[in-house]
Design an enzyme around this catalytic site. Sequence first.
Site, mmCIF file in Angstrom:
data_model
loop_
_atom_site.group_PDB
_atom_site.id
_atom_site.type_symbol
_atom_site.label_atom_id
_atom_site.label_comp_id
_atom_site.label_asym_id
_atom_site.label_seq_id
_atom_site.Cartn_x
_atom_site.Cartn_y
_atom_site.Cartn_z
ATOM 1 C CB SER A 147 -12.236 -0.008 -1.658
ATOM 2 O OG SER A 147 -13.395 -0.760 -1.341
ATOM 3 C CE1 TYR A 160 -14.318 4.694 -0.040
ATOM 4 C CE2 TYR A 160 -15.328 2.626 -0.716
ATOM 5 C CZ TYR A 160 -14.352 3.311 -0.017
ATOM 6 O OH TYR A 160 -13.407 2.617 0.702
ATOM 7 C CE LYS A 164 -11.186 4.274 -1.360
ATOM 8 N NZ LYS A 164 -9.900 4.564 -0.713
HETATM 9 N N1 LIG Z 1 -12.717 -0.424 6.540
HETATM 10 C C1 LIG Z 1 -13.068 -0.990 5.395
HETATM 11 O O1 LIG Z 1 -13.927 -1.875 5.333
HETATM 12 C C2 LIG Z 1 -12.368 -0.580 4.125
HETATM 13 C C3 LIG Z 1 -12.559 -1.362 2.988
HETATM 14 C C4 LIG Z 1 -11.931 -1.022 1.800
HETATM 15 C C5 LIG Z 1 -11.123 0.091 1.760
HETATM 16 N N2 LIG Z 1 -10.956 0.853 2.877
HETATM 17 C C6 LIG Z 1 -10.074 2.031 2.764
HETATM 18 O O2 LIG Z 1 -9.112 1.976 3.788
HETATM 19 C C7 LIG Z 1 -8.631 3.310 4.033
HETATM 20 C C8 LIG Z 1 -8.542 3.550 5.520
HETATM 21 O O3 LIG Z 1 -9.828 3.403 6.101
HETATM 22 P P1 LIG Z 1 -10.077 2.739 7.525
HETATM 23 O O4 LIG Z 1 -11.135 1.713 7.328
HETATM 24 O O5 LIG Z 1 -8.813 2.355 8.182
HETATM 25 O O6 LIG Z 1 -10.773 3.992 8.263
HETATM 26 P P2 LIG Z 1 -10.652 4.592 9.751
HETATM 27 O O7 LIG Z 1 -10.328 3.550 10.752
HETATM 28 O O8 LIG Z 1 -11.910 5.384 9.924
HETATM 29 O O9 LIG Z 1 -9.410 5.580 9.615
HETATM 30 C C9 LIG Z 1 -9.432 6.647 8.723
HETATM 31 C C10 LIG Z 1 -8.204 7.496 8.953
HETATM 32 O O10 LIG Z 1 -8.178 8.560 8.004
HETATM 33 C C11 LIG Z 1 -8.185 9.823 8.687
HETATM 34 N N3 LIG Z 1 -8.916 10.772 7.870
HETATM 35 C C12 LIG Z 1 -10.232 10.774 7.566
HETATM 36 N N4 LIG Z 1 -10.528 11.825 6.777
HETATM 37 C C13 LIG Z 1 -9.365 12.484 6.553
HETATM 38 C C14 LIG Z 1 -9.013 13.656 5.830
HETATM 39 N N5 LIG Z 1 -9.922 14.363 5.156
HETATM 40 N N6 LIG Z 1 -7.722 14.053 5.844
HETATM 41 C C15 LIG Z 1 -6.787 13.356 6.527
HETATM 42 N N7 LIG Z 1 -7.057 12.248 7.233
HETATM 43 C C16 LIG Z 1 -8.333 11.827 7.249
HETATM 44 C C17 LIG Z 1 -8.811 9.510 10.050
HETATM 45 O O11 LIG Z 1 -8.456 10.409 11.068
HETATM 46 P P3 LIG Z 1 -9.253 11.808 11.353
HETATM 47 O O12 LIG Z 1 -10.708 11.487 11.311
HETATM 48 O O13 LIG Z 1 -8.764 12.208 12.700
HETATM 49 O O14 LIG Z 1 -8.810 12.750 10.279
HETATM 50 C C18 LIG Z 1 -8.188 8.152 10.319
HETATM 51 O O15 LIG Z 1 -6.853 8.274 10.740
HETATM 52 C C19 LIG Z 1 -9.567 4.232 3.249
HETATM 53 O O16 LIG Z 1 -8.943 4.596 2.038
HETATM 54 C C20 LIG Z 1 -10.773 3.357 2.945
HETATM 55 O O17 LIG Z 1 -11.433 3.763 1.777
HETATM 56 C C21 LIG Z 1 -11.551 0.543 4.055
#
Ligand SMILES: NC(=O)c1ccc[n+]([C@@H]2O[C@H](COP(=O)([O-])OP(=O)(O)OC[C@H]3O[C@@H](n4cnc5c(N)ncnc54)[C@H](OP(=O)(O)O)[C@@H]3O)[C@@H](O)[C@H]2O)c1
Length: 254
Positions: A147, A160, A164
Amino acid sequence: MSLFDLTGKVVLITGSSRGIGKASAIACAAQGAKVVISSRKQDACDAVAAEINAGFGEGTAIAVAANISDKAALQHLVDETRRGFGRIDVLVCNAASNPYYGPQAGIPDDQFRKILDNNIISNHWLISMVVPEMRERRDGSIVIVSSIGGLRGSTVIGAYCISKAADMQLARNLAHEYGPDNIRVNCIAPGLIKTDFAKALWDDEAKVAERNATTPLRRIGEPEEIAGAVVYLASAASAFMTGQTMVIDGGVTI
Ligand SMILES: NC(=O)c1ccc[n+]([C@@H]2O[C@H](COP(=O)([O-])OP(=O)(O)OC[C@H]3O[C@@H](n4cnc5c(N)ncnc54)[C@H](OP(=O)(O)O)[C@@H]3O)[C@@H](O)[C@H]2O)c1
């Protein structure tokens, strides 16, 4: 042949039932890969695998639930992938946790540990489980979804951000360790992306307007706008790239 072709490759993506992980799985399948869908909920993974199989052909996707905090569940995920597809060419460590919002001084120990366990140690576990077969073949690509939080200070999501930043260092360390065996390890650092994970940050109109005003592209991102980088890092297009972090954030960190 396209530089981005993934025909014959098996791509395992954690957290792929929605958001960035799901978009990445679809993008890899579109390039010919077999994909493994995983999250904590088997039914949600089954639904995504069915959607991908309907779109790209039966046998393109399988679904295996695994909580990234559970080492035995991660080993089961790896074992089931090998049973289903015979190999793992590309590992995308995408799932992460952020249970705390507030100043560093107030974070309970168990929440701090959960963030470090789920966002760093679990990546180390999963990579260690997958890497032996990549070493044998002298080929593999590992992608960690970090991130831009890992590049900046924060007064509200500090733990967090620490996790990261550590992911970026993990990629650098492992790039050195596995580079001689032609295994590449890179990170992607997304900016604010419209997913459930970041809902608190984009649900509020005033906050989004403030964010957009300081973002050169004047908007937040969509999950599909990260998926292209996953395809790039998974494919031959990135064959000489390792240990790096690709920032994809609409320009907000510049
Ligand atoms: N969205 C942003 O703005 C953003 C920015 C920078 C980085 N990121 C990074 O992008 C990555 C993906 O995030 P996203 O934004 O796509 O989130 P998201 O749409 O909420 O998806 C998260 C995914 O991870 C799964 N998950 C959550 N906790 C888990 C666990 N303990 N074990 C296994 N699976 C788990 C969720 O499914 P279940 O809940 O069913 O397990 C879901 O499939 C993360 O590493 C996040 O830090 C996101």
